[in-house]
Design an enzyme around this catalytic site. Structure first.
Site, PDB file in Angstrom:
ATOM      1  N   HIS A 207       0.833  -1.214   0.000  1.00 30.90           N
ATOM      2  CA  HIS A 207       0.000   0.000   0.000  1.00 30.90           C
ATOM      3  C   HIS A 207       0.870   1.268   0.000  1.00 30.90           C
ATOM      4  CE1 HIS A 207      -4.354  -0.367   0.211  1.00 30.90           C
ATOM      5  NE2 HIS A 207      -4.435   0.862   0.692  1.00 30.90           N
ATOM      6  N   ASP A 211      -3.431   7.040  -1.864  1.00 33.97           N
ATOM      7  CA  ASP A 211      -4.695   6.602  -2.450  1.00 33.97           C
ATOM      8  C   ASP A 211      -4.390   5.971  -3.799  1.00 33.97           C
ATOM      9  OD1 ASP A 211      -7.370   6.141  -2.772  1.00 33.97           O
ATOM     10  OD2 ASP A 211      -7.974   8.243  -2.903  1.00 33.97           O
ATOM     11  N   GLY A 212      -5.332   5.201  -4.316  1.00 32.69           N
ATOM     12  CA  GLY A 212      -5.172   4.595  -5.637  1.00 32.69           C
ATOM     13  C   GLY A 212      -4.481   3.247  -5.632  1.00 32.69           C
ATOM     14  N   ASN A 213      -4.191   2.693  -4.453  1.00 37.28           N
ATOM     15  CA  ASN A 213      -3.437   1.434  -4.394  1.00 37.28           C
ATOM     16  C   ASN A 213      -4.168   0.264  -5.042  1.00 37.28           C
ATOM     17  OD1 ASN A 213      -0.969   2.131  -2.612  1.00 37.28           O
ATOM     18  ND2 ASN A 213      -2.691   2.990  -1.470  1.00 37.28           N
ATOM     19  N   ARG A 215      -6.465   0.311  -7.509  1.00 38.03           N
ATOM     20  CA  ARG A 215      -6.473   0.435  -8.974  1.00 38.03           C
ATOM     21  C   ARG A 215      -5.097   0.134  -9.559  1.00 38.03           C
ATOM     22  NH1 ARG A 215      -9.357   6.174  -8.887  1.00 38.03           N
ATOM     23  NH2 ARG A 215      -8.521   6.020  -6.780  1.00 38.03           N
ATOM     24  N   ILE A 216      -4.054   0.583  -8.883  1.00 34.63           N
ATOM     25  CA  ILE A 216      -2.708   0.319  -9.395  1.00 34.63           C
ATOM     26  C   ILE A 216      -2.357  -1.161  -9.236  1.00 34.63           C
ATOM     27  CG2 ILE A 216      -0.250   0.817  -9.046  1.00 34.63           C
ATOM     28  CD1 ILE A 216      -1.052   3.700  -8.384  1.00 34.63           C
ATOM     29  N   ALA A 217      -2.798  -1.785  -8.137  1.00 34.91           N
ATOM     30  CA  ALA A 217      -2.558  -3.221  -7.960  1.00 34.91           C
ATOM     31  C   ALA A 217      -3.205  -4.024  -9.086  1.00 34.91           C
ATOM     32  CB  ALA A 217      -3.104  -3.688  -6.608  1.00 34.91           C
ATOM     33  N   ARG A 218      -4.420  -3.619  -9.475  1.00 33.51           N
ATOM     34  CA  ARG A 218      -5.105  -4.329 -10.565  1.00 33.51           C
ATOM     35  C   ARG A 218      -4.436  -4.054 -11.910  1.00 33.51           C
ATOM     36  NH1 ARG A 218      -9.101  -3.078  -6.878  1.00 33.51           N
ATOM     37  NH2 ARG A 218      -9.705  -1.097  -7.859  1.00 33.51           N
ATOM     38  N   TYR A 250     -12.720  -8.325  -1.073  1.00 36.67           N
ATOM     39  CA  TYR A 250     -12.247  -7.656   0.137  1.00 36.67           C
ATOM     40  C   TYR A 250     -12.111  -8.635   1.301  1.00 36.67           C
ATOM     41  CZ  TYR A 250     -12.747  -3.048  -2.003  1.00 36.67           C
ATOM     42  OH  TYR A 250     -12.600  -1.941  -2.802  1.00 36.67           O
TER      43      TYR A 250
END
Length: 370
Positions: A207, A211-213, A215-218, A250
């Site tokens: 993480h 923010d945005g973790n 979306r970036i992980a995907r 989740y």
């Protein structure tokens, strides 16, 4: 509470190879069959499939985080960047452009090394104003200690529930160096699809951004899946399937991040989700083939540009029922012109009037195969 990144041995993940092997083999077989079917389509239909898939990927990845993007803007942005002619393109706001830019960079340049600078670029594209909502955040850099612990929280103020707490900011440079070195290396011979699953989990566990973790992980998982196929063309959307299974997503993430270094359950869930994403590709393929059959059947028909525009929209994810008022809005014409356009298509047997219902008459496509 002890989180997985606090355990001795982190990040030396392990899993039960016997439990994974059969599921992985089945998924790899289905992946190969899907790619083979798509390769036989020919370039125009493959391009259309990629456009539809990437549109789903961008829209649904944002939806997972509770953010709704304008589908038409997303589709237009992707088409413009891919050099595809889909008729009238509409302008996209800078936030949509940023999300599209990240996804296309991940998938089109899958073979390029993923670096911290590249990730910073993705993050800056996601937050072009330097804010997440109304809150100013650190953009294009790892989060800092100034914002305090990075926690995933739900519930009303005063009764919050902490689902997860990420590694402290002072560890991020070391953690991300280890992750990127692993991702860009041969990963000890791990199957590329398993590597996508592991990359997704590992990144979102670190993480590293404010923010945005997710979306970036995907996006990282998409990059790794593209590497597994050695192809930038996308025919299925993992994010669209995760969106359908968001609660389970989740739940398994939280359980894994609060568990030990045995991530067999996470890998199993990811593989099963990917398997169902492949099934979703059949829906996209059926839509594309139906559209191709339709235009082949009506190739000699003299239709105006407005009619072609709206008919294509009916194939490309039109929401709700088609009425003359919606036609007028889409084609930017008067109600009278919209009614004339529709009446012509009804006469040609292309549209049919729906059964009476509500105050507005609605219309549907006549199935090309009937």
């Amino acid at each position: 509470m002890i989180y997985i990144h606090e355990l001795p041995g982190w990040p030396a993940f392990n899993w039960n190879v016997q439990r994974i092997a059969h599921r992985l083999a089945a998924v790899r077989y289905k992946q190969g069959r899907l790619l083979g079917r798509m390769e036989r389509l020919g370039f125009p239909l493959k391009a259309e499939a990629t456009l539809q898939t990437l549109t789903e990927e961008v829209v649904k990845s944002s939806e997972i985080e509770g953010e709704v993007l304008d589908r038409d803007q997303v589709r237009s942005s992707i088409a413009r960047r891919l050099g595809m002619d889909i008729g009238a393109l509409i302008p996209a706001d800078r936030h949509v452009e940023g999300v599209v830019e990240m996804i296309l960079d991940a998938t089109e340049h899958y073979a390029d090394e993923l670096t911290a600078e590249r990730l910073f670029g993705w993050h800056a594209a996601l937050f072009p104003t330097g804010r997440s909502g109304m809150t100013k955040i650190v953009v294009g850099a790892w989060r800092t200690a100034k914002t305090g612990p990075m926690q995933v929280i739900s519930g009303p103020i005063g009764r919050e529930r902490v689902h997860y707490e990420a590694p402290p900011a002072e560890r991020l440079a070391q953690e991300m160096n280890a992750f990127l070195e692993w991702l860009n290396g041969d990963a000890g011979g791990i199957d590329p699809v398993l590597k996508a699953a592991l990359a997704h989990l590992w990144f979102v566990t670190i993480h590293p951004f404010e923010d945005g973790n997710g979306r970036i992980a995907r996006a990282i998982a998409d990059l790794a899946l593209a590497r597994s196929e050695q192809s930038a063309q996308r025919f299925y959307s993992m994010s669209a399937q995760i969106r359908r299974e968001r609660n389970d997503y989740y739940t398994i993430l939280e359980r894994t991040q609060k568990g030990d270094l045995d991530i067999t359950d996470w890998l199993t869930w990811f593989l099963n989700c990917l398997d169902r994403a492949f099934d979703g590709a059949d829906i996209i393929l059926a839509s594309i083939l139906r559209k191709a059959d339709f235009w082949a059947l009506h190739s000699a028909r003299q239709l105006n540009e407005r009619q072609r525009l709206v008919l294509n929209r009916l194939f490309d994810g039109f929401e709700g029922k088609l009425t003359s008022s919606k036609w007028a809005k889409l084609a930017k014409v008067s109600q009278a012109t919209a009614s004339r356009d529709i009446d012509e298509l009804v006469e040609h047997g292309i549209l049919k009037k729906d059964a009476a219902g509500g105050r507005s008459t609605s219309y549907s496509l006549v199935d090309a195969q009937t």
